[in-house]
Design a protein around this motif. Sequence first.
Motif, PDB file in Angstrom:
ATOM      1  N   LEU A  69      11.188  -6.476  31.047  1.00  0.00           N
ATOM      2  CA  LEU A  69      12.557  -6.897  30.715  1.00  0.00           C
ATOM      3  C   LEU A  69      13.294  -5.888  29.842  1.00  0.00           C
ATOM      4  CD1 LEU A  69      12.000 -10.731  30.138  1.00  0.00           C
ATOM      5  CD2 LEU A  69      12.522  -9.512  32.260  1.00  0.00           C
ATOM      6  N   TYR A  70      12.763  -4.675  29.731  1.00  0.00           N
ATOM      7  CA  TYR A  70      13.413  -3.610  28.971  1.00  0.00           C
ATOM      8  C   TYR A  70      14.212  -2.753  29.946  1.00  0.00           C
ATOM      9  CZ  TYR A  70      13.799   0.509  25.909  1.00  0.00           C
ATOM     10  OH  TYR A  70      14.264   1.568  25.162  1.00  0.00           O
ATOM     11  N   PRO A  71      15.544  -2.714  29.832  1.00  0.00           N
ATOM     12  CA  PRO A  71      16.355  -1.966  30.806  1.00  0.00           C
ATOM     13  C   PRO A  71      16.110  -0.463  30.706  1.00  0.00           C
ATOM     14  CG  PRO A  71      17.709  -2.708  28.966  1.00  0.00           C
ATOM     15  CD  PRO A  71      16.362  -3.342  28.774  1.00  0.00           C
ATOM     16  N   ILE A  72      16.115   0.206  31.847  1.00  0.00           N
ATOM     17  CA  ILE A  72      15.824   1.639  31.846  1.00  0.00           C
ATOM     18  C   ILE A  72      16.885   2.383  32.662  1.00  0.00           C
ATOM     19  CG2 ILE A  72      13.364   1.671  31.347  1.00  0.00           C
ATOM     20  CD1 ILE A  72      12.759   1.378  34.263  1.00  0.00           C
ATOM     21  N   ILE A  73      18.131   2.204  32.279  1.00  0.00           N
ATOM     22  CA  ILE A  73      19.222   2.945  32.889  1.00  0.00           C
ATOM     23  C   ILE A  73      20.336   3.070  31.851  1.00  0.00           C
ATOM     24  CG2 ILE A  73      20.545   1.033  33.876  1.00  0.00           C
ATOM     25  CD1 ILE A  73      20.664   2.795  36.476  1.00  0.00           C
ATOM     26  N   PRO A  74      21.001   4.218  31.743  1.00  0.00           N
ATOM     27  CA  PRO A  74      21.992   4.414  30.683  1.00  0.00           C
ATOM     28  C   PRO A  74      23.299   3.670  30.949  1.00  0.00           C
ATOM     29  CG  PRO A  74      21.914   6.331  32.115  1.00  0.00           C
ATOM     30  CD  PRO A  74      20.795   5.433  32.553  1.00  0.00           C
ATOM     31  N   GLU A  75      23.976   3.324  29.871  1.00  0.00           N
ATOM     32  CA  GLU A  75      25.218   2.560  29.987  1.00  0.00           C
ATOM     33  C   GLU A  75      26.323   3.369  30.662  1.00  0.00           C
ATOM     34  OE1 GLU A  75      28.174  -0.171  27.158  1.00  0.00           O
ATOM     35  OE2 GLU A  75      26.530   0.990  26.286  1.00  0.00           O
ATOM     36  N   TRP A  76      26.343   4.708  30.409  1.00  0.00           N
ATOM     37  CA  TRP A  76      27.412   5.507  31.001  1.00  0.00           C
ATOM     38  C   TRP A  76      27.320   5.528  32.522  1.00  0.00           C
ATOM     39  CZ3 TRP A  76      26.269   9.466  34.226  1.00  0.00           C
ATOM     40  CH2 TRP A  76      25.042  10.099  34.097  1.00  0.00           C
ATOM     41  N   MET A  77      26.086   5.407  33.068  1.00  0.00           N
ATOM     42  CA  MET A  77      25.951   5.359  34.515  1.00  0.00           C
ATOM     43  C   MET A  77      26.520   4.051  35.062  1.00  0.00           C
ATOM     44  SD  MET A  77      22.632   5.740  37.036  1.00  0.00           S
ATOM     45  CE  MET A  77      22.369   7.494  36.784  1.00  0.00           C
ATOM     46  N   ASP A  78      26.390   2.980  34.298  1.00  0.00           N
ATOM     47  CA  ASP A  78      27.010   1.718  34.697  1.00  0.00           C
ATOM     48  C   ASP A  78      28.513   1.887  34.878  1.00  0.00           C
ATOM     49  OD1 ASP A  78      24.583   0.479  34.651  1.00  0.00           O
ATOM     50  OD2 ASP A  78      24.902  -0.591  32.769  1.00  0.00           O
ATOM     51  N   TYR A  79      29.135   2.560  33.908  1.00  0.00           N
ATOM     52  CA  TYR A  79      30.579   2.790  34.004  1.00  0.00           C
ATOM     53  C   TYR A  79      30.915   3.643  35.230  1.00  0.00           C
ATOM     54  CZ  TYR A  79      31.524   0.814  29.390  1.00  0.00           C
ATOM     55  OH  TYR A  79      31.655  -0.040  28.327  1.00  0.00           O
ATOM     56  N   LEU A  80      30.117   4.674  35.477  1.00  0.00           N
ATOM     57  CA  LEU A  80      30.354   5.556  36.620  1.00  0.00           C
ATOM     58  C   LEU A  80      30.279   4.778  37.930  1.00  0.00           C
ATOM     59  CD1 LEU A  80      30.695   8.327  37.970  1.00  0.00           C
ATOM     60  CD2 LEU A  80      28.204   8.646  37.769  1.00  0.00           C
ATOM     61  N   ILE A  81      29.277   3.924  38.070  1.00  0.00           N
ATOM     62  CA  ILE A  81      29.090   3.156  39.302  1.00  0.00           C
ATOM     63  C   ILE A  81      30.244   2.191  39.520  1.00  0.00           C
ATOM     64  CG2 ILE A  81      27.655   1.385  40.389  1.00  0.00           C
ATOM     65  CD1 ILE A  81      25.222   2.791  39.129  1.00  0.00           C
ATOM     66  N   VAL A  82      30.639   1.477  38.481  1.00  0.00           N
ATOM     67  CA  VAL A  82      31.737   0.506  38.611  1.00  0.00           C
ATOM     68  C   VAL A  82      33.043   1.215  38.965  1.00  0.00           C
ATOM     69  CG1 VAL A  82      33.177  -1.164  37.371  1.00  0.00           C
ATOM     70  CG2 VAL A  82      30.686  -1.216  37.107  1.00  0.00           C
ATOM     71  N   VAL A  83      33.309   2.343  38.324  1.00  0.00           N
ATOM     72  CA  VAL A  83      34.530   3.107  38.610  1.00  0.00           C
ATOM     73  C   VAL A  83      34.523   3.583  40.064  1.00  0.00           C
ATOM     74  CG1 VAL A  83      35.753   5.260  38.132  1.00  0.00           C
ATOM     75  CG2 VAL A  83      35.005   3.805  36.250  1.00  0.00           C
ATOM     76  N   LEU A  84      33.380   4.081  40.545  1.00  0.00           N
ATOM     77  CA  LEU A  84      33.279   4.538  41.931  1.00  0.00           C
ATOM     78  C   LEU A  84      33.556   3.401  42.910  1.00  0.00           C
ATOM     79  CD1 LEU A  84      30.118   6.850  41.830  1.00  0.00           C
ATOM     80  CD2 LEU A  84      32.453   7.558  42.349  1.00  0.00           C
ATOM     81  N   VAL A  85      32.998   2.229  42.628  1.00  0.00           N
ATOM     82  CA  VAL A  85      33.194   1.077  43.515  1.00  0.00           C
ATOM     83  C   VAL A  85      34.663   0.659  43.542  1.00  0.00           C
ATOM     84  CG1 VAL A  85      32.712  -1.389  43.812  1.00  0.00           C
ATOM     85  CG2 VAL A  85      30.839   0.207  43.346  1.00  0.00           C
ATOM     86  N   ILE A  86      35.276   0.536  42.375  1.00  0.00           N
ATOM     87  CA  ILE A  86      36.675   0.092  42.303  1.00  0.00           C
ATOM     88  C   ILE A  86      37.604   1.099  42.984  1.00  0.00           C
ATOM     89  CG2 ILE A  86      38.606  -0.369  40.741  1.00  0.00           C
ATOM     90  CD1 ILE A  86      36.555  -1.544  38.777  1.00  0.00           C
ATOM     91  N   LEU A  87      37.421   2.387  42.693  1.00  0.00           N
ATOM     92  CA  LEU A  87      38.270   3.411  43.301  1.00  0.00           C
ATOM     93  C   LEU A  87      38.099   3.456  44.818  1.00  0.00           C
ATOM     94  CD1 LEU A  87      37.979   6.408  40.795  1.00  0.00           C
ATOM     95  CD2 LEU A  87      39.900   4.826  41.095  1.00  0.00           C
ATOM     96  N   SER A  88      36.869   3.279  45.285  1.00  0.00           N
ATOM     97  CA  SER A  88      36.633   3.322  46.734  1.00  0.00           C
ATOM     98  C   SER A  88      37.275   2.128  47.435  1.00  0.00           C
ATOM     99  CB  SER A  88      35.129   3.368  47.027  1.00  0.00           C
ATOM    100  OG  SER A  88      34.477   2.195  46.591  1.00  0.00           O
ATOM    101  N   LEU A  89      37.260   0.962  46.790  1.00  0.00           N
ATOM    102  CA  LEU A  89      37.910  -0.210  47.371  1.00  0.00           C
ATOM    103  C   LEU A  89      39.424  -0.002  47.449  1.00  0.00           C
ATOM    104  CD1 LEU A  89      35.945  -3.132  45.657  1.00  0.00           C
ATOM    105  CD2 LEU A  89      35.799  -2.415  48.044  1.00  0.00           C
ATOM    106  N   LEU A  90      39.987   0.594  46.413  1.00  0.00           N
ATOM    107  CA  LEU A  90      41.422   0.891  46.426  1.00  0.00           C
ATOM    108  C   LEU A  90      41.748   1.933  47.496  1.00  0.00           C
ATOM    109  CD1 LEU A  90      42.122   1.032  42.568  1.00  0.00           C
ATOM    110  CD2 LEU A  90      42.767  -0.795  44.168  1.00  0.00           C
TER     111      LEU A  90
END
Length: 458
Positions: free
Chosen positions: A323-344
């Motif tokens: 239950l210990y997360p192993i991915i950086p927070e900045w990558m979360d932002y990158l992924i969400v931004v990519l998804v939103i921009l691609s949908l637009l």
Amino acid sequence: MFLISILFGMKLFFWSSIFPFYGNVDEKAHFDLITKYGNGEKYLKIPLPYSKDAVDLISNYQSDEYLRRVDSGTEYDLLLDFIYPPKQEDARLFVQSLKNYQNNSPPLYYWITGAYYWLAGINSESSIDALYSLRWFSSGISLLFFVCFVWFLKRNMGTTAALSASILLLCFPQPVYYFLNNDVLSLPLITFAILLSWNSKRNHVILSSILMGLAVWNKLSNLALVAIPPIIYLLSKENKQQKFKTIFSYSIVLGIIILPLFLWNYNSTGTFTANAEKISILKWGENSFEDMLNHPIRTWEGLKHFLWFPILSLMRGEVTWRLYPIIPEWMDYLIVVLVILSLLYLAWKRKSQAKLLQSTYLATLFAFSFLTYLSLVFDYTESVYPSAKYPFFTSGRILIGIFPFFILAINEMIMGIGKKLNISPIYFSIALGLVFIITEYHFRKMFIYSPINFFGIL
């Protein structure tokens, strides 16, 4: 394309061999069901407690004695210090006390992996390398999906677009491939059920409905997506009579496939979904209509939380170690931004990419509608997840079959940027892919150098 499929297979082998067993979300529960089906248990006749094979193998390889048998001198030791593993006997008693909340999950994935479990002769005394072979077999489903997906893209979108999208799919930090879970089978079934609906030919329609029906036999949450192909048919340029015939054919075949599952469930448990035991074990209550109206999802903070985490859960999974997360927070932002921009971007290019737009937007609509329903209907006051503090069901990974459409949307945006700048989109895909690969390595290297992965036990 052959080379990139080889690279994907190597990635599957590497990461499925690197991660220790049972540390990730739900892998213990899925493994227990595999052992039960492998030992001849029948669907809906399976006892709730974990099987003897599962108890022995989980307690053997998740105990302090096993995990600390070698001092690796790496960050891995610090992680074990952070969340201390139990002694073997304590681990055994703990697993024996568990009830498997996945017990009445549809059987398709467990039939397939259970058959391998039986054929490979795995039992309670098997070594850890035998368990890794089970993981590799499960990962083979993802490799088959990747090869078919690349072939489809090359045939329908051209070599450049196919290569660019394949690089993204290869490099994206999607961990569902590496672990024992029924999501891995939903991926090809749902993806190709929707892709086949882009063509209204009779054989495509029949195959699409068969794959969608099998997806429901694999995971009931896929039921939330069965309306996507009919809506795509409805939006096609066919005449009304042809649309009716196509949708009717799809619905009849789908009904013939999934009806036995629901009748089987009802006859055995008294409910069509057979989820009553799961809901009871997870301690999900029932919300009143007033509770639904006052749900925190209607607040700005609640809505942000609800919209943010399903995207992340779908796109980069929920991989953890104890239950210990192993991915950086900045990558979360990158992924969400990519998804939103691609949908637009798809909305902007809606005429040239109508089918991809329809598939991606419908997938988004039905996924969030389903997650909204689960968030509102159930009371999570006494449950661990979702919780009273965050009563939002945000596990987008349960609808993993729509993941490739967001990859295609991102790829379409990259193709557009490349065309505008007169630069091959493959360069952009490689650059983005390297960011993902390097980051994935950096934040998961503790497992690479640990003494308990497959390479450490050789």
